[in-house]
Structure formats: structure tokens, C-alpha cells
Design a protein around this motif. Structure first.
Motif, PDB file in Angstrom:
ATOM      1  N   ALA B  17       0.859  -1.181   0.000  1.00 49.32           N
ATOM      2  CA  ALA B  17       0.000   0.000   0.000  1.00 49.32           C
ATOM      3  C   ALA B  17       0.897   1.232   0.000  1.00 49.32           C
ATOM      4  CB  ALA B  17      -0.887  -0.014   1.240  1.00 49.32           C
ATOM      5  N   HIS B  47      -8.704   6.279   0.963  1.00 48.86           N
ATOM      6  CA  HIS B  47      -7.744   6.169   2.070  1.00 48.86           C
ATOM      7  C   HIS B  47      -7.322   7.541   2.598  1.00 48.86           C
ATOM      8  CE1 HIS B  47      -7.228   1.864   1.856  1.00 48.86           C
ATOM      9  NE2 HIS B  47      -6.950   1.916   0.575  1.00 48.86           N
ATOM     10  N   GLU B  94      -8.390  -1.861  -6.127  1.00 48.56           N
ATOM     11  CA  GLU B  94      -8.303  -3.017  -5.227  1.00 48.56           C
ATOM     12  C   GLU B  94      -8.938  -4.297  -5.780  1.00 48.56           C
ATOM     13  OE1 GLU B  94      -9.410  -1.759  -1.258  1.00 48.56           O
ATOM     14  OE2 GLU B  94      -7.600  -0.533  -1.172  1.00 48.56           O
ATOM     15  N   ASN B 127      -1.600  -5.690  -5.383  1.00 50.88           N
ATOM     16  CA  ASN B 127      -0.261  -5.870  -4.827  1.00 50.88           C
ATOM     17  C   ASN B 127       0.200  -7.297  -5.022  1.00 50.88           C
ATOM     18  OD1 ASN B 127       0.436  -3.315  -3.863  1.00 50.88           O
ATOM     19  ND2 ASN B 127      -0.854  -3.598  -2.055  1.00 50.88           N
ATOM     20  N   TYR B 181      -1.051   6.139   5.727  1.00 54.38           N
ATOM     21  CA  TYR B 181      -1.995   5.815   6.787  1.00 54.38           C
ATOM     22  C   TYR B 181      -1.970   6.928   7.836  1.00 54.38           C
ATOM     23  CZ  TYR B 181      -1.767   0.914   5.189  1.00 54.38           C
ATOM     24  OH  TYR B 181      -1.809  -0.242   4.468  1.00 54.38           O
TER      25      TYR B 181
END
Lengths: 368, 365
Positions: B17, B47, B94, B127, B181
Motif C-alpha cells: 500500500a 484512504h 483493489e 499488490n 496511513y
């Protein structure tokens, strides 16, 4: 095949690494953007990184820009302070040489150098531009630069085989491998063809092959950095991203089939191929000759050949396989049946002890 | 499907990520829109990343579908709404996402298949650790068992796979700056999954996998199977071609075995079969069925053979099917009172000396 450093570093090697690490403390950091063909967008990515660093308050200057740039790059450039290269005429040709004296005086935190591969005119401080970059790094100036696969010296033969052309200027691969950071600039070949109108360019197949070379080169660099990092930090190397195949040779094994299969697997997985034999005293002359033949074939196929010592064949092989982070161990079936109803063959023992790698058994030559 | 070509799939492959997959995908989306392509956002996960969110501006977004599950509200991609809108290209973030129970499909990659079948091109992100065949390798390198996986054939079928690379240092800087994050989560991440060694290993895997995908597409297209040849034609496999047989049981280690065998088969372009020998009075049929269905999901041809003598059945089947390589898990050590008895592996090894046999490690830590 991927060249790998020896796995157990010698004390001298460790010392060299510590010294390198110390030197790096004082040295500027080098970051290289690697592209697989021209116009994949690495110049843009490099200047974009410079822009973002500037926004974060770092003192960034541009030490060299190529003449012809796409409009999006031109727009980015407007935000930077430039230290223009010195124009030098030599033998009827104009050269652009990085203005090191001015850069040393100005001493920015970060210097952007577009186009790393270039030969300076005779009589310059350094014959080649990458050496100018070394000088900047030695003065504690960080450098961000970009290079194309076709300019990496050790890759030029492969590139020429694909494109029929060899770039005039080159940078040694070691320079890339010593870089603190390397980043791949990847785009799909299709979009590259679109962007450039599809004229006068290598076809998509050639581009795909160049792309694969660049990705694998970068993976090798990252692999080596990872191994060094783990060793420096005293972490036991774990089973990683690369397949590592060990072919165990004995005089009686079907070495040709095992080595060929090992070679094919290593190629397909872009892994490493190793071959090992355990020294046995009192080997008969014909067995010795056969073993030598097997070893010669192993070397011919590019395997790293190791001779192991130890009183116990199984233990020597297992220790070596663990130490070398082997992922697949190739072994010949034994010819003998179990001699006693309760005895365990060497193969049983290897299988029992192999917790971290696969064991592949090969038929003996006779039973084919 | 009525003649219309299947949509094209483009995958942005990253190693963690925060490397910039969604960012790059949206830049491309904006480019396409500027060129006049009818493009919509089918699903986007912000996000809270400002630079990325800014890139969605001016792009039409299909609203998400609300799903109630266990009294909580979840939002999923509204595949039906995208089909009704029917754009030329849909952006779907995703790829490896698992839908909330009660959704029409289990996985987002299956929703994407539906869009492709309807001739909609799809841009998506994934990913490397979500690839099924790399699951064990990721576990070996990082100690983390990734639960959301995508079968490799789905990725292999993509028309383009582009590696989104970022140095581990740059990624860790981004984490420190709180770009990826929130600070608390970022610190936790950096001390765990996002440590330097893990990230480097994942990055190397992503590079190698991207190279593998490039190579896959370079390979000459194989001659189609002869007409009437059935699923696999064991009578006459092309010369030099390998056929791999995976021996399944109900033991948990069979999952590793399946992934490993399939990965080797894929890299060697070998046919891949799986066999389970069902003994009389066998227990644990549920576990066996789970493994067989897992194998079928990975497009492995599965067979069940009923026999009392397992090693003999495996060796016979392998010969009849012209298998070149047998994949087995290690046998459990026999109980004390039978410790001199041969294990199944030992018996197969003895009975199939004319074949290559691979005993797959469980790779315990």
C-alpha cells in the motif's frame, strides 16, 4: 543468469561493507531512475521527485538538462534553479560538461542530472559523466539521475542483440549497483508505441524484451541490497524471492538430465543454479573421470560449482543447502533397494530433514 | 456474449500500500478522458490521500452499493450499475478485495470478469502479495499469511501489467509523513509488515513477477489442442513437454503443495493435474473436497481414484497419464509401533524410479 555475491561474506568483505557504510554516511545519496527504453518517462519522474523534494523544503538544483524535452518536462523545469553545463568545443564538436566548480561552491542538498551516460571531451576532469556524479556525491551532494538500459555497459551486448544498435555512451553496472536507491520506471510497451506515434521505434516485441531485462536487472540489484541489509543487521537470510536450485552430483547420478533440467528451471524462474558434490576419498578412476565430466557440464551451463567436505554426505548437503537459501534440491534416485528392512537410505534422510526446500528425485540413467 | 470483443484488462502491480498504484491509474484515467474516452470510476478507495483524491476530479463516479451485513452497513462496487451505464473503460481499485457476504460475487476480481465479459475495459490495482502462487513465498519472506488472494490465471489474462515501483526508503518516508496511513497505524505498520526487509523482499517479488508477465506474453502462441482431443490428450503430449501430477490429501499442507506444483507448472508451461487416492473407509472427505475445489479454481485438472494401495495407484495413474513429474507432500512420520514401515513417499519413490518425484517442503519456520 543472475550473478550472486558469495553467500558467507569474508571478514575482508564485511570490513569493506562497514567502510562503505561509513563512507556513505558522509557521502551524498545517489538515486537512479532506470528505464528500459528512451521516453518511458524517467526524466519526468526524476524532475517530479525533485519538485516534491523542493516543496518539502530541500535545496534542489538542476545540474544538467537534455536539449529536447517533452512539454510536461519543460513545465516542471520552470520551478528549478539551474546550474547550466559548460559548453566546450573540441575537435569540431560541442560538448556539455557539468559545471562542477560552480556546483561545489553553490553546494545544494540535491542535484538533478538528466542523462547519466556521456563522455566528456578529452582533457576534462573526468572522462565520463558518471564520474562527475561520483565527485558530487563525495562532496556530500545528493544526486538524482536517470539512465536507460541501453546505456548500462554490461547490458549492452544483450540490448544490441535485440535492437541491432549499440549506444555510444555507457555507465558501468557497478555504478548502478552501488546506488543507494534504484527505481524502475515501467510503462506498457503499447502506450510507448502510442505516445511516439509508432514510427522509427523498435517493435513491441523488442520493447517487451528490453523491459524484461530492465526488470530483472532491478530485481537483482534489490536482491543484493536485501541480502546485504540482512547480513549487516545480523538477520538470518530467509527464503526469499528468488528460486535457488542446487543439483547434487555423484559419479553415478544422471547428471546430464539433472543439470539440464536445473538449467531450464533456473532460466524460467530467473533463479540461480548451483551444483555441489561431496568429496569422497578413494574414488575409482572411472568414477572420478565421470564426476569431472559432470562438473564440466555444470560449469558450461553456468552453474556455480561447489566442492563440499564432510564425513557424511547427507549432512554436508543439508548444511550447504540451508546456508545457500536453496529452494529446490535435485538428487538422483538410488539404485539400491533397502539393504535391511529397518535401514534408511540417504534419500529418506534428506527428505526427512528438508524443511525449507523441495527435494526433486531424478531417475537413474539405466532406468530411462 | 454476442460477438462483441471482451474488454481489455490493465493491471497496476505494486508491492505494498502506498507505492502509488491508484495515483498512476488515475493519471492514466485523466489522460484517457482528455482523449475523449468514455471512462468512469467504478470503485475508488480514497484512504484519505489528498493528492490521489484530487485526481478523481472531473471523472464520473458510479455510486457504491450499500450492503447490510450483521446489522452493519458496507459499501461495495455496484457492478450492475456500471453495466447499465456501460462506459468504454471502468476504473476499479483493489482487485483482490473480498466482497461482504451476501454480495452477488465473492471477490472483486469476479466482478471485474463480469465487466470484461460485457466488453468494458478495466483499469485495476493489485499488490504482488495477493497472487495465489506467491502466497507461500510471501509467508516465508514476511511471516504474514495473506488471506485475500487472486488466482494467477486471472492476472496472466491481463492485457497489460505495469509495475509501479517506488524505493522502500521513499515508501517508508511516505509512511512517516502520514501520506499512506494515519500516524498511529503508520507507526504500527512500519514496525511490522512494512519493515525494510519485508518491503525489499516484496519489491523484488513484484519486479520478478512483472518480468514473468512480460515473458509470458512474449512466448509464441502454442498450437491449439487437436480437435476431439478432450481436456488433455495423454496419448500424445507434444515432445519434451512436461506433465505435472500433484498428489492431494486432506492434510492442511496440501494447499502449499497445490500452489507450489501449479507455480512450477506455470513457469515450465507444463500441464498440471491433481489426483486424490480415496481409500476405503477414508475420513476427512470435507478437507479433501476443499483442496480439490481449490485446485480446480487454479485451473488444475482433478481426478479421484479409489484404491486401497495408495502408492501403487499413484504410480499407475502417473504412468497411464504420461506424467513426467510427481509432486507430493512429506509423509507424516509413522507411529512408533510401525516406525520401520515405509511411508507413502518412500513407497512411491521405490515404485516410480522412472519418474521425477518432487517432495515439497512445508517450509516451517
Amino acid at each position: 543468469m543472475a550473478a550472486r555475491p558469495e553467500h558467507k561474506p569474508s571478514p575482508e568483505e564485511l570490513l569493506r561493507r562497514v567502510q562503505n557504510a561509513e563512507r556513505r554516511e558522509r557521502r551524498g545519496r545517489l538515486k537512479v531512475f532506470l528505464g528500459y527504453a528512451s521516453r518511458v518517462g524517467k526524466t519526468y519522474r526524476m524532475f517530479d521527485e525533485g519538485r516534491r523534494r523542493k516543496q518539502r523544503g530541500q535545496d534542489v538544483v538542476v545540474g544538467l538538462v537534455q536539449a529536447a524535452n517533452e512539454p510536461d518536462v519543460q513545465e516542471l523545469l520552470s520551478c528549478f534553479e539551474m546550474i547550466p553545463p559548460i559548453q566546450e568545443r573540441h575537435g569540431g564538436q560541442t560538448y556539455e560538461v557539468i559545471d562542477l566548480p560552480t556546483l561545489f561552491r553553490r553546494h545544494p542538498a540535491v542535484c538533478l542530472i538528466d542523462e547519466l551516460a556521456y563522455d566528456n571531451p578529452p582533457g576534462s576532469r573526468n572522462p565520463q559523466r558518471w564520474q562527475d556524479v561520483e565527485d558530487l556525491l563525495d562532496r556530500g551532494i545528493a544526486v538524482i539521475t536517470a539512465v536507460n538500459l541501453q546505456h548500462i555497459r554490461e547490458q549492452q551486448l544483450d540490448v544490441e542483440r535485440l535492437t541491432g544498435k549499440r549506444a555510444a555512451y555507457s555507465v558501468p553496472e557497478a555504478f548502478l549497483r552501488e546506488a543507494d536507491e534504484i527505481e524502475v520506471v515501467d510503462v506498457a510497451p503499447e502506450s510507448l508505441l502510442d505516445r511516439t506515434g509508432g514510427t522509427n521505434r523498435p517493435d513491441s516485441r523488442v520493447l517487451a524484451e528490453l523491459r524484461e531485462l530492465a526488470l530483472l536487472l532491478a530485481a537483482d540489484v534489490v536482491d543484493r541490497q536485501l541480502v546485504e541489509y540482512l547480513e549487516m543487521h545480523g538477520v538470518v537470510a530467509r527464503w526469499g524471492a528468488q528460486e535457488r536450485i542446487l543439483v547434487c552430483l555423484t559419479p553415478r547420478s544422471n547428471a546430464v538430465a539433472m543439470l539440464r533440467s536445473g538449467h531450464r528451471n533456473a532460466l524460467r524462474f530467473h533463479g540461480a543454479l548451483l551444483a555441489a558434490y561431496v568429496e569422497q576419498p578413494g574414488l575409482r578412476a572411472e568414477d572420478r573421470a565421470r564426476l569431472e565430466q559432470h562438473l564440466a557440464l555444470a560449469r558450461e551451463l553456468g552453474a556455480e560449482v561447489h566442492s563440499l567436505r564432510g564425513s557424511d554426505f547427507v549432512e554436508s548437503i543439508l548444511d550447504f543447502a540451508n546456508e545457500q537459501r536453496i529452494t529446490q534440491l535435485f538428487l538422483g534416485h538410488t539404485g539400491q533397494e533397502r539393504r535391511f528392512w529397518f535401514s534408511r537410505s540417504p534419500i529418506d534422510r534428506v527428505i526427512e530433514a528438508a524443511e525449507n526446500f523441495d527435494v526433486r528425485l531424478f531417475p537413474r540413467p539405466e532406468s530411462k | 456474449m454476442s460477438g462483441a470483443a471482451r474488454g481489455k484488462l490493465k493491471l497496476y502491480l505494486g508491492y505494498a500500500a502506498g507505492v502509488g498504484k491508484t495515483y498512476r491509474m488515475l493519471i492514466e484515467a485523466q489522460d484517457l478522458k482528455r482523449q475523449g474516452v468514455d471512462i468512469v470510476i467504478g470503485y475508488f478507495e480514497p484512504h484519505g490521500r489528498k493528492e490521489t483524491i484530487a485526481l478523481t476530479e472531473g471523472l464520473e463516479t458510479i455510486p457504491r452499493r450499500m450492503v447490510l451485513y450483521n446489522g452493519a452497513r458496507f459499501e461495495e462496487m455496484d457492478t450492475d450499475a456500471i453495466l447499465r451505464r456501460h462506459p468504454a473503460v471502468a476504473v476499479v481499485d483493489e482487485f483482490a478485495h473480498t466482497n461482504v457476504p451476501g454480495s452477488p460475487r465473492l471477490k472483486r476480481w469476479q466482478d471485474v470478469q463480469v465487466l470484461l465479459d460485457a466488453s468494458i475495459d478495466v483499469l485495476t490495482t493489485v499488490n504482488v502479495q495477493h497472487l495465489e502462487s506467491l502466497n507461500d513465498q510471501v509467508y516465508d519472506a514476511t511471516g504474514v499469511r495473506v488471506r485475500e488472494t487472486v488466482p494467477d490465471w486471472v492476472v496472466d489474462e491481463a492485457d497489460e501489467v505495469v509495475l509501479i515501483d517506488l524505493t522502500t526508503r521513499a515508501l517508508r518516508n511516505r509512511l512517516e509523513r502520514g501520506v499512506v496511513y494515519a500516524p498511529e497505524k503508520a507507526r504500527h505498520a512500519m514496525e511490522n509488515f512494512f519493515n525494510e526487509a519485508n518491503l525489499s523482499a516484496l519489491r523484488e517479488m513484484a519486479m520478478r513477477h512483472a518480468a514473468h508477465e512480460v515473458e509470458e506474453k512474449l512466448r509464441p502462441i502454442q498450437a491449439p489442442a487437436p480437435a476431439g482431443g478432450g481436456v488433455a490428450a495423454p496419448e500424445n503430449p507434444p515432445r519434451g513437454s512436461e506433465r505435472i501430477l500433484i498428489c492431494l490429501t486432506g492434510r492442511p499442507s496440501s494447499a502449499v503443495l497445490i500452489r507450489r506444483g501449479k507455480r512450477v507448472a506455470d513457469y515450465l508451461q507444463a500441464d498440471c493435474l491433481a489426483i486424490h487416492v480415496a481409500q476405503p473407509h477414508e475420513t476427512g472427505a470435507d478437507a479433501v473436497e476443499r483442496h480439490l475445489s481449490f485446485a480446480r479454481n487454479l485451473r488444475i485438472e482433478t481426478h479421484i481414484v479409489h484404491a486401497a494401495d495408495v502408492p501403487r495407484a499413484i504410480a499407475d495413474f502417473a504412468r497411464a497419464q504420461r506424467i513426467t513429474q510427481i509432486f507430493m507432500g512429506r509423509s507424516l512420520p509413522p507411529p512408533m509401533w510401525q516406525r520401520f514401515r515405509e511411508t507413502v513417499v518412500q513407497q512411491v519413490v521405490r515404485q516410480a524410479k522412472d519418474m521425477q518425484i518432487t517432495i515439497v517442503a512445508e517450509r516451517r519456520k
